[in-house]
Enzyme design. Structure first.
Site, PDB file in Angstrom:
ATOM      1  N   LYS A  17     -27.344  13.811   8.204  1.00  0.00           N
ATOM      2  CA  LYS A  17     -26.474  13.948   6.746  1.00  0.00           C
ATOM      3  C   LYS A  17     -26.534  12.771   6.155  1.00  0.00           C
ATOM      4  O   LYS A  17     -27.122  11.570   6.681  1.00  0.00           O
ATOM      5  CB  LYS A  17     -24.985  14.135   7.156  1.00  0.00           C
ATOM      6  CG  LYS A  17     -24.473  15.614   7.659  1.00  0.00           C
ATOM      7  CD  LYS A  17     -23.241  15.890   7.990  1.00  0.00           C
ATOM      8  CE  LYS A  17     -23.052  17.501   8.548  1.00  0.00           C
ATOM      9  NZ  LYS A  17     -21.574  17.581   8.707  1.00  0.00           N
ATOM     10  N   TYR A  57     -23.228  25.907   2.640  1.00  0.00           N
ATOM     11  CA  TYR A  57     -21.832  25.838   3.505  1.00  0.00           C
ATOM     12  C   TYR A  57     -20.971  26.972   2.922  1.00  0.00           C
ATOM     13  O   TYR A  57     -19.846  26.873   2.970  1.00  0.00           O
ATOM     14  CB  TYR A  57     -21.329  24.572   3.217  1.00  0.00           C
ATOM     15  CG  TYR A  57     -21.751  23.458   4.250  1.00  0.00           C
ATOM     16  CD1 TYR A  57     -21.269  23.412   5.632  1.00  0.00           C
ATOM     17  CD2 TYR A  57     -22.334  22.365   3.707  1.00  0.00           C
ATOM     18  CE1 TYR A  57     -21.836  22.602   6.449  1.00  0.00           C
ATOM     19  CE2 TYR A  57     -22.839  21.284   4.750  1.00  0.00           C
ATOM     20  CZ  TYR A  57     -22.398  21.427   6.139  1.00  0.00           C
ATOM     21  OH  TYR A  57     -22.819  20.597   6.894  1.00  0.00           O
ATOM     22  N   ASN A 120     -19.586  12.958   9.377  1.00  0.00           N
ATOM     23  CA  ASN A 120     -20.112  13.000  10.861  1.00  0.00           C
ATOM     24  C   ASN A 120     -21.313  13.028  11.403  1.00  0.00           C
ATOM     25  O   ASN A 120     -21.772  13.545  12.285  1.00  0.00           O
ATOM     26  CB  ASN A 120     -19.259  14.107  11.540  1.00  0.00           C
ATOM     27  CG  ASN A 120     -19.424  15.317  10.907  1.00  0.00           C
ATOM     28  OD1 ASN A 120     -20.491  15.448  10.084  1.00  0.00           O
ATOM     29  ND2 ASN A 120     -18.809  16.418  11.301  1.00  0.00           N
ATOM     30  N   HIS A 123     -25.599  17.676  11.363  1.00  0.00           N
ATOM     31  CA  HIS A 123     -25.111  19.234  11.348  1.00  0.00           C
ATOM     32  C   HIS A 123     -26.007  19.791  12.321  1.00  0.00           C
ATOM     33  O   HIS A 123     -27.116  19.629  12.523  1.00  0.00           O
ATOM     34  CB  HIS A 123     -25.384  19.865   9.990  1.00  0.00           C
ATOM     35  CG  HIS A 123     -25.495  21.389   9.896  1.00  0.00           C
ATOM     36  ND1 HIS A 123     -24.454  22.103   9.605  1.00  0.00           N
ATOM     37  CD2 HIS A 123     -26.490  22.123  10.221  1.00  0.00           C
ATOM     38  CE1 HIS A 123     -24.722  23.519   9.887  1.00  0.00           C
ATOM     39  NE2 HIS A 123     -25.885  23.448  10.128  1.00  0.00           N
ATOM     40  N   GLU A 134     -30.146  29.470   8.716  1.00  0.00           N
ATOM     41  CA  GLU A 134     -30.216  27.894   8.126  1.00  0.00           C
ATOM     42  C   GLU A 134     -31.919  27.626   8.197  1.00  0.00           C
ATOM     43  O   GLU A 134     -32.118  26.637   7.497  1.00  0.00           O
ATOM     44  CB  GLU A 134     -29.190  27.223   9.159  1.00  0.00           C
ATOM     45  CG  GLU A 134     -27.848  27.650   8.809  1.00  0.00           C
ATOM     46  CD  GLU A 134     -26.760  26.830   9.887  1.00  0.00           C
ATOM     47  OE1 GLU A 134     -25.538  26.881   9.545  1.00  0.00           O
ATOM     48  OE2 GLU A 134     -27.398  26.070  10.455  1.00  0.00           O
TER      49      GLU A 134
HETATM   50  P1  IDP Z   1     -19.525  21.418  12.688  1.00  0.00           P
HETATM   51  O1  IDP Z   1     -20.355  20.626  11.815  1.00  0.00           O
HETATM   52  O2  IDP Z   1     -19.141  20.730  13.988  1.00  0.00           O
HETATM   53  O3  IDP Z   1     -20.228  22.874  12.784  1.00  0.00           O
HETATM   54  P2  IDP Z   1     -17.736  22.777  10.678  1.00  0.00           P
HETATM   55  O4  IDP Z   1     -16.107  23.353  11.295  1.00  0.00           O
HETATM   56  O5  IDP Z   1     -18.553  24.096  10.603  1.00  0.00           O
HETATM   57  O6  IDP Z   1     -18.054  21.558  11.811  1.00  0.00           O
HETATM   58  O7  IDP Z   1     -17.642  22.160   9.396  1.00  0.00           O
HETATM   59  C1  IDP Z   1     -18.581  21.905   8.543  1.00  0.00           C
HETATM   60  C2  IDP Z   1     -18.453  20.275   8.094  1.00  0.00           C
HETATM   61  O8  IDP Z   1     -17.384  20.097   7.245  1.00  0.00           O
HETATM   62  C3  IDP Z   1     -18.327  19.219   9.339  1.00  0.00           C
HETATM   63  O9  IDP Z   1     -19.453  18.985   9.871  1.00  0.00           O
HETATM   64  C4  IDP Z   1     -17.668  18.216   8.365  1.00  0.00           C
HETATM   65  O10 IDP Z   1     -18.474  17.360   7.583  1.00  0.00           O
HETATM   66  C5  IDP Z   1     -16.767  18.933   7.315  1.00  0.00           C
HETATM   67  N1  IDP Z   1     -15.338  19.135   7.932  1.00  0.00           N
HETATM   68  C6  IDP Z   1     -15.113  19.938   8.789  1.00  0.00           C
HETATM   69  N2  IDP Z   1     -13.757  19.924   8.972  1.00  0.00           N
HETATM   70  C7  IDP Z   1     -13.127  18.979   8.076  1.00  0.00           C
HETATM   71  C8  IDP Z   1     -12.015  18.410   7.661  1.00  0.00           C
HETATM   72  O11 IDP Z   1     -10.949  18.880   8.076  1.00  0.00           O
HETATM   73  N3  IDP Z   1     -11.948  17.772   6.576  1.00  0.00           N
HETATM   74  C9  IDP Z   1     -12.997  17.214   5.919  1.00  0.00           C
HETATM   75  N4  IDP Z   1     -14.333  17.700   6.407  1.00  0.00           N
HETATM   76  C10 IDP Z   1     -14.413  18.639   7.415  1.00  0.00           C
HETATM   77 MG    MG Z   2     -20.287  24.397  11.489  1.00  0.00          MG
END
Ligand code: IDP
Ligand code: MG
Length: 148
Positions: A17, A57, A120, A123, A134
């Site tokens: 990312k 997304y 984070n 992805h 994807e």
């Molecule tokens: P993942 O990337 O671990 O699969 P997902 O729940 O699919 O997690 O969420 C997609 C992305 O959205 C996350 O990687 C993160 O960048 C962002 N995200 C998820 N939850 C939150 C939140 O509570 N606050 C802000 N950003 C979030």
């Molecule tokens: Mg996800």
């Protein structure tokens, strides 16, 4: 690659990312995947448009963080990759660690590179079905070079 009844050769989509690209951590992050047996079989740098990021997304469109997520994912270039290996979808998710870096196991990519639940670092596809969709979002078949 030799396959057993419990392990299947798969491909999954990985993204480094914008936060991690901006911190010059591409090579360090790829090392986490390669040392666990995943191979990079396709890669390209892309700067997503807001429409691209919304489409990628779209399953999160109703979440409160969707707008910020799109803003973050379009804030700079990303590295999209196809990773191949044994149980690649689950293996990649294990190497990545939990979405929230404060909950990610020590030694995972997110424990080591993420700075918040949003920023984070990586992805990874969460199912084989989503991996196929994807991968198709970023790559044509002829841009993927399977090892197997
Ligand atoms: P993942 O990337 O671990 O699969 P997902 O729940 O699919 O997690 O969420 C997609 C992305 O959205 C996350 O990687 C993160 O960048 C962002 N995200 C998820 N939850 C939150 C939140 O509570 N606050 C802000 N950003 C979030
Ligand atoms: Mg996800």
């Amino acid at each position: 690659m030799t396959q057993t009844s419990t392990q299947t050769l798969q491909q999954t989509l990985s993204i480094v990312k914008p936060d991690a690209v901006g911190q010059n951590q591409i090579g360090n992050i790829i090392e986490y995947f390669e040392r666990e047996g995943l191979s990079v079989v396709a890669a390209k740098m892309v700067h997503l448009s807001p429409d691209d990021a919304k489409k990628f997304y779209e399953i999160h469109a109703d979440k409160p963080f969707f707008g910020e997520l799109v803003e973050f994912m379009t804030s700079g270039p990303i590295l999209a990759m196809v990773l191949e290996g044994s149980d690649a979808v689950a293996t990649n998710r294990r190497i990545m660690g939990a979405t929230d870096p404060t909950k990610a196991e020590a030694g995972t990519v997110r424990a080591d590179f993420a700075t918040s639940i949003e920023r984070n670092a990586v992805h990874g596809s969460d199912s084989l079905e989503n991996a196929k969709t994807e991968i198709g979002f970023f790559f044509k078949d002829k841009e993927i070079f399977p090892r197997a």
